[in-house]
Enzyme design. Sequence first.
Site, short mmCIF file in Angstrom:
data_model
loop_
_atom_site.label_atom_id
_atom_site.label_comp_id
_atom_site.label_asym_id
_atom_site.label_seq_id
_atom_site.Cartn_x
_atom_site.Cartn_y
_atom_site.Cartn_z
N CYS A 260 -38.54 22.08 5.23
CA CYS A 260 -38.48 23.28 4.38
C CYS A 260 -39.51 23.25 3.24
O CYS A 260 -40.42 23.90 3.13
CB CYS A 260 -37.05 23.47 4.05
SG CYS A 260 -35.93 23.41 5.31
N1 SAJ Z 1 -35.54 17.13 -4.08
C1 SAJ Z 1 -35.78 16.46 -5.45
N2 SAJ Z 1 -35.22 17.00 -6.63
C2 SAJ Z 1 -34.37 17.76 -6.58
C3 SAJ Z 1 -34.07 18.37 -5.15
C4 SAJ Z 1 -34.62 18.03 -3.99
O1 SAJ Z 1 -36.79 15.60 -5.51
O2 SAJ Z 1 -33.90 18.42 -7.52
C5 SAJ Z 1 -36.20 16.61 -3.05
C6 SAJ Z 1 -35.19 15.75 -2.01
O3 SAJ Z 1 -34.88 14.43 -2.34
C7 SAJ Z 1 -36.07 16.23 -0.62
C8 SAJ Z 1 -36.54 17.34 -0.97
O4 SAJ Z 1 -36.58 17.70 -2.32
O5 SAJ Z 1 -36.96 15.29 -0.17
C9 SAJ Z 1 -35.91 18.69 -0.32
O6 SAJ Z 1 -34.75 18.45 -0.75
P1 SAJ Z 1 -33.89 19.90 -0.56
O7 SAJ Z 1 -32.46 19.63 -1.19
O8 SAJ Z 1 -34.36 21.22 -0.79
O9 SAJ Z 1 -33.21 19.71 0.99
P2 SAJ Z 1 -33.72 20.24 2.23
O10 SAJ Z 1 -35.01 20.21 2.70
O11 SAJ Z 1 -32.76 19.98 3.39
O12 SAJ Z 1 -33.53 21.84 1.72
C10 SAJ Z 1 -32.69 22.58 2.52
C11 SAJ Z 1 -32.97 23.80 2.49
N3 SAJ Z 1 -32.32 24.88 3.46
C12 SAJ Z 1 -33.26 25.61 4.09
O13 SAJ Z 1 -34.56 25.90 3.92
C13 SAJ Z 1 -32.37 26.42 5.30
C14 SAJ Z 1 -33.09 24.53 1.01
O14 SAJ Z 1 -32.95 25.75 1.10
C15 SAJ Z 1 -31.56 24.35 0.47
O15 SAJ Z 1 -31.49 24.63 -0.60
C16 SAJ Z 1 -31.34 22.75 0.53
O16 SAJ Z 1 -31.26 22.48 1.64
C17 SAJ Z 1 -30.04 22.43 -0.35
O17 SAJ Z 1 -29.51 23.22 -1.11
O18 SAJ Z 1 -29.65 21.40 -0.23
#
Ligand code: SAJ
Length: 428
Positions: A260
Amino acid sequence: LKAVVIGLGYVGLPMAVEMAQAGYRVHGIDIDAFKVTRLRAGDSYVIGIEDEIIQSLTQAGLFTAGTDYAAVTQADVIVICVPTPLTAAHQPDISYIAAAVDGMTPYLKEGSLVILESTTYPGTTEEHVKQPLEAATGWRVGEQFYVCYSPERVDPGSVNYGVKNTPKIIGGSTPACLSYGKEFYGSFLNEIVPVSSTTVAETAKLFENTFRSVNIALVNELTPACEQMGVNIWEVLDAAATKPFGYMPFYPGPGIGGHCIPIDPIYLSWAANRQGSDLQFITLADATNRQMPERVVQRAAALLEQAGTRVQGARVVLAGMAYKKDIDDLRESPALDVFRLLSAAGAEVVFTDPMVPVFRKDDGTVLQSQPAVPGLWAWADLVIITTDHSGFNYQEMADHAKLIFDTRNATAGCHGGHIVVLGQPDRS
Ligand code: SAJ
C-alpha cells in the site's frame, strides 16, 4: 443473493468470508489454482481467517472457490479485489483489473452490480470497468448493469478493525449504481460512506495512504538531523504524541514496505501528472523513504568499522524480514534491501524472523530463518533489528550480542548491551 469475488488474497478472502457470513452464496475466483486447492481443502492462507471459518462456510454451501469465470453468470454482485502493483518503470499496473474485467465480460448477467475494490488511480473505474463493459455488452451503466468503486481498507494483522467495522467509502458510476452499492454493503457492514463519484472514492483511498507515506518520510528525514543535533527523536515523538488533538504519531524506520504505502502515492502522483499537476511532496517522500535502507547500511558499516570489523566478511544478523511488526508479508520489505546492500558489501548476512520461515534471494537461492537463540546473537558481529516483532526476546539479544543496531527502537526497555538506536545519538 449470489456473489462472486475475483481475487482471493488478503483483501478478497476476508471480504468473501464476511459476505458468506452475512448469508450471501459466495463463489471466489482466483487465477492461482494453488489458492483454490487450499481453500477447497478448508485451509486458509490469510492471517485472521481461520481454517474453521472456511470449512464451516463451505459445509453450509455459502462459500466455494474456483478458477473459472463462468461462475459470473450466476452472480448478482461481482466484487473485484485484484492486485494493483507498479511496473518495473514505477508506473501503475492495472493489468490485473483489465484481466478480471475481460474474464468476466462474457458471463455478466443483466441487472448485476460490479464493484471494484482494488486501490487504483482516479478514473480507473470509469475507463477500465464501466466503459469496457458497456462496449462489450451494448448495455448502459445504471440501467442494465451497475458499477461502483469502494476501496478496501484492511489493516493486515489488525485486531481492532476488520472488514465489518471499518467505514466503507463507496462511489457509483450513476446514482442508481450508488444506491444499489449502498444497499449491498449496508446489508452486512456497520458503516457506509457514500460519495458523489467513483473518482472521489478512488482519490480518497490514495490520499489516506499518501498521508501516511509523507508523514513517515517526514520523521525519516528528521532522523539524521536529530542524531546530528544530539536529540533523541523517539523522545521527541513520544512527547509530541501527548498532544490529544491534531496530531497522529509516525516513527522512523529502515524504510517502508507492503503493498500500500510505497505504491499508492505513486498512483496518485501519476494520475495528477497526466493532468499536468506535479505533486512534489509525493516525489520527495518516495525518495526519502526509499533511501532509508541505504542509510541503515551506511550506519551499520560505520558501527562495524568503529568496532574494528570490516564490513567485508562481517557476520550480520537481520532480526526481522517482514515489512512490519507481527505480520508474515515480505512485499517491498525494506529488510530485503538492507540484506541486498550488506551482501553486496561483502558481509555474511543471515536472518531470523518468527513470521517468515524462508525467503528467496535474488539469485534464486532459498534462505532459512535462523532460530533466534543466544548462540545466534553471540555469533554476529552486528545484529540489526529491522522488524520489531513481539516474538523476539530483546533483553536476551542485548545480553548476548556484541553490537545491536536497532532501527525500530524495539530495545527501549532493555538494559546493558551495546545498543545503537536509529535516530538516537550514539549512547556509547
Ligand atoms: N512505517 C514506518 N513508520 C510509521 C508507520 C509505518 O516506518 O510510523 C512503515 C512500516 O514499518 C511498513 C510501512 O511503513 O514497512 C507501511 O506501514 P503501515 O502501517 O502503513 O502498514 P500497511 O502497509 O499494512 O498499511 C495498512 C494500510 N491499509 C490499507 O491501505 C488498506 C494503511 O492504510 C493502514 O493505515 C495501515 O495498514 C495501518 O494503520 O496499520
